[in-house]
Design an enzyme around this catalytic site. Structure first.
Site, PDB file in Angstrom:
ATOM      1  N   ARG A 134     -25.895 -27.277 -87.051  1.00  0.00           N
ATOM      2  CA  ARG A 134     -27.088 -26.609 -87.607  1.00  0.00           C
ATOM      3  C   ARG A 134     -28.148 -26.368 -86.549  1.00  0.00           C
ATOM      4  NH1 ARG A 134     -28.479 -30.671 -92.090  1.00  0.00           N
ATOM      5  NH2 ARG A 134     -30.109 -29.208 -92.754  1.00  0.00           N
TER       6      ARG A 134
ATOM      7  N   ASN B 141     -40.453 -20.843-100.468  1.00  0.00           N
ATOM      8  CA  ASN B 141     -39.113 -20.652-101.023  1.00  0.00           C
ATOM      9  C   ASN B 141     -39.205 -20.381-102.511  1.00  0.00           C
ATOM     10  OD1 ASN B 141     -36.199 -20.706-101.127  1.00  0.00           O
ATOM     11  ND2 ASN B 141     -36.370 -22.756-102.042  1.00  0.00           N
TER      12      ASN B 141
ATOM     13  N   HIS C 271     -37.081 -20.830-106.017  1.00  0.00           N
ATOM     14  CA  HIS C 271     -35.965 -21.619-106.554  1.00  0.00           C
ATOM     15  C   HIS C 271     -35.806 -21.326-108.038  1.00  0.00           C
ATOM     16  CE1 HIS C 271     -33.127 -24.942-106.762  1.00  0.00           C
ATOM     17  NE2 HIS C 271     -33.727 -25.298-107.881  1.00  0.00           N
TER      18      HIS C 271
ATOM     19  N   SER D 241     -39.496 -21.305-109.655  1.00  0.00           N
ATOM     20  CA  SER D 241     -40.622 -21.923-108.958  1.00  0.00           C
ATOM     21  C   SER D 241     -40.709 -21.398-107.540  1.00  0.00           C
ATOM     22  CB  SER D 241     -40.413 -23.446-108.894  1.00  0.00           C
ATOM     23  OG  SER D 241     -40.164 -23.996-110.169  1.00  0.00           O
TER      24      SER D 241
ATOM     25  N   THR E 100     -40.645 -28.109 -97.367  1.00  0.00           N
ATOM     26  CA  THR E 100     -40.802 -29.320 -96.567  1.00  0.00           C
ATOM     27  C   THR E 100     -39.392 -29.830 -96.257  1.00  0.00           C
ATOM     28  OG1 THR E 100     -40.826 -30.676 -98.560  1.00  0.00           O
ATOM     29  CG2 THR E 100     -42.970 -29.925 -97.734  1.00  0.00           C
TER      30      THR E 100
ATOM     31  N   ASP F 120     -36.170 -28.469-101.816  1.00  0.00           N
ATOM     32  CA  ASP F 120     -36.722 -28.035-103.111  1.00  0.00           C
ATOM     33  C   ASP F 120     -37.814 -28.962-103.648  1.00  0.00           C
ATOM     34  OD1 ASP F 120     -33.377 -27.072-104.202  1.00  0.00           O
ATOM     35  OD2 ASP F 120     -34.886 -25.939-103.058  1.00  0.00           O
TER      36      ASP F 120
ATOM     37  N   GLN G 234     -38.187 -12.697-113.710  1.00  0.00           N
ATOM     38  CA  GLN G 234     -39.460 -13.415-113.513  1.00  0.00           C
ATOM     39  C   GLN G 234     -39.686 -13.737-112.036  1.00  0.00           C
ATOM     40  OE1 GLN G 234     -41.386 -12.951-115.831  1.00  0.00           O
ATOM     41  NE2 GLN G 234     -41.618 -14.816-117.067  1.00  0.00           N
TER      42      GLN G 234
HETATM   43  C1  GRF Z   1     -32.310 -16.027-106.602  1.00  0.00           C
HETATM   44  O1  GRF Z   1     -32.050 -16.403-107.931  1.00  0.00           O
HETATM   45  C2  GRF Z   1     -33.048 -17.143-105.904  1.00  0.00           C
HETATM   46  O2  GRF Z   1     -33.899 -17.904-106.761  1.00  0.00           O
HETATM   47  C3  GRF Z   1     -31.916 -17.993-105.454  1.00  0.00           C
HETATM   48  O3  GRF Z   1     -30.923 -17.094-105.011  1.00  0.00           O
HETATM   49  C4  GRF Z   1     -31.050 -15.888-105.764  1.00  0.00           C
HETATM   50  C5  GRF Z   1     -31.139 -14.791-104.743  1.00  0.00           C
HETATM   51  O4  GRF Z   1     -31.223 -13.574-105.265  1.00  0.00           O
HETATM   52  N1  GRF Z   1     -32.288 -18.921-104.399  1.00  0.00           N
HETATM   53  P1  GRF Z   1     -31.581 -12.286-104.340  1.00  0.00           P
HETATM   54  O5  GRF Z   1     -30.718 -12.339-103.108  1.00  0.00           O
HETATM   55  O6  GRF Z   1     -33.037 -12.367-103.984  1.00  0.00           O
HETATM   56  O7  GRF Z   1     -31.261 -11.127-105.219  1.00  0.00           O
END
Ligand code: GRF
Length: 196
Positions: free
Chosen positions: A65, A107, A109, A136, A141, A145, A173
């Protein structure tokens, strides 16, 4: 004007929502869309909008990584972003990478954090019999998540919902919440917002 770099791994619908919002009196502009997958559809979409793109494939690094991130940092640092937005970026970043952008990396989530960190959030909400779900936006950090919450949006779980149907409702949303949070964050406002 704040400079925003967006990291994606897939289709980039959240990236497109962020980019579409950064016009007019918005305090930020997109300067880079980068991905760990050169074949990510979102890269093609960003390029069509005239935004600089970069791809650093993670597989050749065979799990190293730090080496992957060192390569990914090159286009990012060259773009001199003030803010990094993770938008469907599916690589877990090391604490060292996070530390470089602490306080200016966001981010999205697809759950009502702190519920369901990690993957398969919609199926887990259905399996638990939840009556509502959502998404969310949080600061990133070192703890996956778990960073400070910047915003949430809720949706009802409907009878007969599958992970896909619920996921589609949550995604709609996400496309409202992330731009709303970014606009505030770029203007220096970190107080959380709650959309319904
Ligand atoms: C979204 O649901 C996001 O919350 C999650 O991965 C999905 C990505 O969708 N982490 P996109 O690539 O933005 O269409």
């Amino acid at each position: 004007m704040k400079r925003v770099a967006i990291l994606i791994s897939g289709g980039g619908s959240n990236m497109l929502a962020l980019v579409a919002s950064m016009t007019g009196d918005h305090p930020a502009r997109p300067v880079l869309v980068a991905s760990n997958d050169p074949g990510a559809m979102g890269l093609k979409r960003a390029a069509e909008l005239g935004i600089a793109t970069a791809a650093v494939e993670h597989r050749p690094f065979k799990g190293d990584r730090a080496a992957f991130e060192a390569a990914l940092l090159q286009p990012i640092l060259a773009a001199e972003p003030d803010i990094l937005c993770l938008a469907g970026f599916m690589r877990v970043l090391t604490p060292a990478f996070v530390a470089r952008f602490e306080g200016r990396m966001l981010n999205i989530h697809p759950s009502l954090l702190p519920k369901y960190t990690g993957l398969h959030t919609h199926q887990r909400a259905l399996d638990a019999g939840d009556t509502e779900a959502g998404c969310s936006v949080h600061e990133v950090t070192a703890a996956l998540d778990e960073g400070p919450l910047l915003g949430q949006a809720r949706v009802p779980v409907l009878p007969g919902d599958t992970a896909d149907s619920l996921g589609a409702r949550v995604l709609a949303q996400e496309h409202r919440l992330y731009p709303a949070v970014l606009r505030r964050f770029a203007a220096g406002d970190r107080s959380p917002i709650f959309l319904s």
